[in-house]
Structures are given as C-alpha cells and as structure tokens.
Design a protein around this motif. Sequence first.
Motif, PDB file in Angstrom:
ATOM      1  N   ALA A  96       0.817  -1.190   0.017  1.00 50.76           N
ATOM      2  CA  ALA A  96      -0.014   0.006  -0.129  1.00 50.76           C
ATOM      3  C   ALA A  96       0.920   1.217   0.045  1.00 50.76           C
ATOM      4  CB  ALA A  96      -0.741   0.103   1.421  1.00 50.76           C
ATOM      5  N   GLU A  97       2.122   1.236   0.769  1.00 51.36           N
ATOM      6  CA  GLU A  97       2.855   2.335   0.838  1.00 51.36           C
ATOM      7  C   GLU A  97       3.531   2.427  -0.580  1.00 51.36           C
ATOM      8  OE1 GLU A  97       4.578   2.700   5.441  1.00 51.36           O
ATOM      9  OE2 GLU A  97       5.249   1.029   4.207  1.00 51.36           O
ATOM     10  N   VAL A  98       4.058   1.518  -1.292  1.00 54.71           N
ATOM     11  CA  VAL A  98       4.405   1.642  -2.575  1.00 54.71           C
ATOM     12  C   VAL A  98       3.476   2.356  -3.494  1.00 54.71           C
ATOM     13  CG1 VAL A  98       5.609   0.444  -4.426  1.00 54.71           C
ATOM     14  CG2 VAL A  98       6.053  -0.290  -2.271  1.00 54.71           C
ATOM     15  N   ALA A  99       2.223   1.729  -3.428  1.00 54.24           N
ATOM     16  CA  ALA A  99       1.190   2.225  -4.190  1.00 54.24           C
ATOM     17  C   ALA A  99       0.924   3.767  -4.134  1.00 54.24           C
ATOM     18  CB  ALA A  99      -0.182   1.555  -4.188  1.00 54.24           C
ATOM     19  N   ARG A 100       1.212   4.146  -2.808  1.00 52.31           N
ATOM     20  CA  ARG A 100       1.023   5.712  -2.550  1.00 52.31           C
ATOM     21  C   ARG A 100       2.317   6.626  -3.372  1.00 52.31           C
ATOM     22  NH1 ARG A 100      -0.804   4.095   2.461  1.00 52.31           N
ATOM     23  NH2 ARG A 100       1.272   4.357   3.333  1.00 52.31           N
ATOM     24  N   LEU A 101       3.281   5.926  -3.442  1.00 52.62           N
ATOM     25  CA  LEU A 101       4.345   6.284  -4.134  1.00 52.62           C
ATOM     26  C   LEU A 101       3.908   6.637  -5.621  1.00 52.62           C
ATOM     27  CD1 LEU A 101       7.671   7.092  -4.763  1.00 52.62           C
ATOM     28  CD2 LEU A 101       7.787   4.754  -5.271  1.00 52.62           C
ATOM     29  N   LEU A 102       3.266   5.975  -6.091  1.00 48.28           N
ATOM     30  CA  LEU A 102       2.864   5.972  -7.569  1.00 48.28           C
ATOM     31  C   LEU A 102       1.462   6.720  -7.862  1.00 48.28           C
ATOM     32  CD1 LEU A 102       3.327   2.263  -8.714  1.00 48.28           C
ATOM     33  CD2 LEU A 102       5.118   4.086  -8.767  1.00 48.28           C
ATOM     34  N   SER A 103       0.560   6.774  -6.841  1.00 43.98           N
ATOM     35  CA  SER A 103      -0.873   7.216  -7.212  1.00 43.98           C
ATOM     36  C   SER A 103      -0.668   8.615  -7.336  1.00 43.98           C
ATOM     37  CB  SER A 103      -1.704   6.758  -5.904  1.00 43.98           C
ATOM     38  OG  SER A 103      -1.173   7.297  -4.932  1.00 43.98           O
ATOM     39  N   PRO A 104       0.116   9.610  -7.027  1.00 48.83           N
ATOM     40  CA  PRO A 104      -0.140  11.102  -7.271  1.00 48.83           C
ATOM     41  C   PRO A 104       0.312  11.202  -8.705  1.00 48.83           C
ATOM     42  CG  PRO A 104       0.999  10.718  -5.287  1.00 48.83           C
ATOM     43  CD  PRO A 104       1.068   9.442  -5.771  1.00 48.83           C
ATOM     44  N   ASN A 255       5.909  12.011   2.967  1.00 47.38           N
ATOM     45  CA  ASN A 255       5.884  11.450   1.704  1.00 47.38           C
ATOM     46  C   ASN A 255       5.353  10.419   2.027  1.00 47.38           C
ATOM     47  OD1 ASN A 255       7.799   9.780   2.669  1.00 47.38           O
ATOM     48  ND2 ASN A 255       9.405  10.400   1.116  1.00 47.38           N
ATOM     49  N   TRP A 256       5.518   9.439   0.771  1.00 46.77           N
ATOM     50  CA  TRP A 256       4.560   7.937   1.101  1.00 46.77           C
ATOM     51  C   TRP A 256       4.978   7.313   2.009  1.00 46.77           C
ATOM     52  CZ3 TRP A 256       7.662   3.775   0.056  1.00 46.77           C
ATOM     53  CH2 TRP A 256       8.661   3.944  -0.495  1.00 46.77           C
ATOM     54  N   SER A 257       6.311   7.333   2.411  1.00 42.83           N
ATOM     55  CA  SER A 257       6.773   6.324   3.473  1.00 42.83           C
ATOM     56  C   SER A 257       6.862   7.181   4.784  1.00 42.83           C
ATOM     57  CB  SER A 257       8.168   5.993   3.087  1.00 42.83           C
ATOM     58  OG  SER A 257       9.087   7.075   3.193  1.00 42.83           O
ATOM     59  N   PRO A 264      14.259  13.273  -5.375  1.00 38.49           N
ATOM     60  CA  PRO A 264      13.695  13.237  -6.175  1.00 38.49           C
ATOM     61  C   PRO A 264      14.071  12.225  -7.526  1.00 38.49           C
ATOM     62  CG  PRO A 264      14.855  15.359  -6.403  1.00 38.49           C
ATOM     63  CD  PRO A 264      15.025  14.335  -5.201  1.00 38.49           C
ATOM     64  N   LEU A 265      13.291  11.643  -8.059  1.00 44.33           N
ATOM     65  CA  LEU A 265      13.487  10.775  -9.477  1.00 44.33           C
ATOM     66  C   LEU A 265      12.617  11.365 -10.649  1.00 44.33           C
ATOM     67  CD1 LEU A 265      13.356   7.365  -7.897  1.00 44.33           C
ATOM     68  CD2 LEU A 265      15.435   8.377  -8.210  1.00 44.33           C
ATOM     69  N   TYR A 266      13.220  11.767 -11.849  1.00 43.97           N
ATOM     70  CA  TYR A 266      12.517  12.481 -12.852  1.00 43.97           C
ATOM     71  C   TYR A 266      12.278  11.663 -14.043  1.00 43.97           C
ATOM     72  CZ  TYR A 266      13.318  16.532  -9.947  1.00 43.97           C
ATOM     73  OH  TYR A 266      13.399  17.677  -9.032  1.00 43.97           O
ATOM     74  N   PHE A 267      11.098  11.534 -14.611  1.00 43.47           N
ATOM     75  CA  PHE A 267      11.059  11.113 -15.893  1.00 43.47           C
ATOM     76  C   PHE A 267      11.792  11.671 -17.163  1.00 43.47           C
ATOM     77  CE2 PHE A 267       6.814   9.828 -13.810  1.00 43.47           C
ATOM     78  CZ  PHE A 267       6.871   8.492 -14.053  1.00 43.47           C
ATOM     79  N   GLN A 268      12.163  12.995 -17.077  1.00 42.17           N
ATOM     80  CA  GLN A 268      12.771  13.550 -18.051  1.00 42.17           C
ATOM     81  C   GLN A 268      14.222  14.318 -17.460  1.00 42.17           C
ATOM     82  OE1 GLN A 268       9.806  16.618 -19.277  1.00 42.17           O
ATOM     83  NE2 GLN A 268       8.355  15.006 -20.037  1.00 42.17           N
ATOM     84  N   GLU A 312      13.436   5.253   1.525  1.00 45.08           N
ATOM     85  CA  GLU A 312      12.300   5.733   1.870  1.00 45.08           C
ATOM     86  C   GLU A 312      12.083   7.260   1.639  1.00 45.08           C
ATOM     87  OE1 GLU A 312      13.824   7.120   6.474  1.00 45.08           O
ATOM     88  OE2 GLU A 312      12.524   5.276   6.214  1.00 45.08           O
ATOM     89  N   LYS A 313      13.287   7.818   1.085  1.00 45.88           N
ATOM     90  CA  LYS A 313      13.334   9.225   0.813  1.00 45.88           C
ATOM     91  C   LYS A 313      13.120   9.352  -0.800  1.00 45.88           C
ATOM     92  CE  LYS A 313      17.140   9.980   3.641  1.00 45.88           C
ATOM     93  NZ  LYS A 313      18.487  10.692   4.171  1.00 45.88           N
TER      94      LYS A 313
END
Length: 348
Positions: A96-104, A255-257, A264-268, A312-313
């Motif tokens: 559930a925590e990992v899902a919260r990382l993705l849901s936003p 944050n999610w954790s 931060p990790l970026y797509f671009q 966790e960050k």
Amino acid sequence: MRVCSFLFIAMQLLGKACSFSIKRLTSSQKLIGSEQESGKEIASFETQFITPEFQSLNRRALITSVIASCAVLPKSPVALAEDSSEAQQKERFTSAEVARLLSPIPTFTIVDKTGTPYMVVGEDAKMSAYFFTSFGEAERVLNLAKKSASRGLKELQTEKNGERKAAGQKPLTKEEIEVEVGLNPWESARISSVPLDFAVTLSNRGKLKGAYFRVAPREEDIDDALVVDKSDDLEEGKVPLFYFDDLELESGKENWSGSNKEIPLYFQKGQLLNEWKRRNPKKDIPEIKTTELFSLLTTLVQATSNSDADLEKLVIIAPKDSENKAALCEKRGGIEKPFKLGERILVL
C-alpha cells in the motif's frame, strides 16, 4: 534501429497499420469496432475493481496485490542464498505504501468518448494499449494516428473514384464514402488520464485476455537514458528515471513512506537539470544517474529492515504541467469513466 523504441512502434502501428485496416475492413464496411469481451476474467475484473469514481477500495486492494507480486520475480543465485536470513527480517515497505508512491503521478492514454481504450496490433501480433508518462507524448501519438488514418482514407477514396470514373460512374457520395471507404477511427478519440499505480497494475499483469498494457516514456527520454547509461537498447515497457546522488530535498510534509526528506526521481532529464540549476546556480552539475521504474518497484517491495535507508526518501516527480493536464482530461471526459476494462477499440 532500436526495436524497443516506442516512437518507432507508434509510427509503425499507427501509421502503416491504419492503411492496412482500411483496405482489409472495407469489404465488411467497418473500420473500427468496440469489442465487448465475453470472457469471465475481464467481466469480473471490471465489475469487482473499476468504478465510475475510479477510487474504489477494491481497486486499491488489487493494485497493492499486484505490486506485491513484484517480490516474486525470478531471483539470482546470490539472492536465493540470502533468502533464509532475510526471511527473518521485517518487511520495509507495505504494498500500500509503494502504491502511494505512484498514485499522485498522472499517466495519459487514448480512449474514446466513453473511456473505451484504443488498442493497436503490430507485426508481432500483440494487441497493446499504452499509458504515456507525459501528456505531450500522448497528444503527439494521437495526432500522428489521425493524420495517418486520414491520409489512408483519402488515398482509398481517390482509388475508388478512379475506378468509378473508368466505369462511367459518378464519384462517391458522402453516404457511399462512409460505407465503402470508412470513417477515421481516431476522430472520436480523446486523451484520458489515470494514475501511475493503475497503469503499473495493468502492465504487471502481462497478457490480459489477449491484450498487453505498457507504460511508455517519451522517445527523448529513452535517448537520454541510453546516453547516460551508455547502453544500446531499452526493453519495451521499461521506463527510465533520472536523478542526482547529491540532490536531497527537505519536504514540508511526510511523503508516501512517512519521511520528511526527498530524493527526487524524474521522467525527464531536462526537468532534473532545471531543478538542480534553480537550487544550485553556482555549483557544477554532478553526474546524472538513471534507474528504471519497474526495477525500482521490485527493490522497494523486496526491501527489508536492513536495506538502504535512502529508499524511504525516494519520490517520483511527474513531468511539468502533468497535474493540470490530468485535470483538463478529467474535465473533457465529463461523467464518463477515464478507462473502461472489458471493452476495447481495436485498430489492426
């Protein structure tokens, strides 16, 4: 040529394939069809987990269970040897925590007015739908599809009228064009937005009633990742993420954790560079690093109490304006579902 390149795949499927569909389906007087699945798997999946609000608790249960399945991926001999000791360690993060990382994080996909997804079939005979990591990429692919189909239809109409002229007949009327040539299947398409946890859930399920679901980065992001990683190829369905080892941010909220610090990790890559320059205008740019979305998720799900404390960050940053574009997609979709499972629009 990289076979995995989504731009190449999109060009091939949405360009060449459209004219093939027109010619193949003219005899049946159909270019496009909404196909209702009769299989129990799809029907029960939609009934149980998908709601008009797109926020059901059952849907969340599905997402967390599928993310948890990342932990049972094939392991290396070293990992297997460590299982006995790690089995006694506490799970670091819940699904559930990992899902919260993705849901936003919004993703963008192509659907019709009712939310039925468009799927394309390529030379590999795989029927696929795509969740794009940026609105701009979804818009570019949709525009490409519209233009390719329109061009094919015009060529077919010209061919038909040429045959009629040779036979001493009048050109096709509007009604005859719809029957003998067909309509552009992409004209009724719109861009819809669904959260990344939903996209990852479907992608992780693999083949679902003959269909595949892919998370698709921009072509530029693939190119940047290959340069940074000094690689020649990126497997289709893999999504690169960019980061700096030395970029850690203080957050005003958990944050999610539950951490107040963020890496931060970026797509671009460009977005990462802009953030560094904004915060460190007088510092040299450090070495850019890359990781991969699904590998990251596997690491998080398999993490134990002895794993890297920085996990966790980690936070994933959506491309600029994604939130605004997602809101625009929701507004344009009105009361319709953003994505319907159990139905599909298939373009051969």
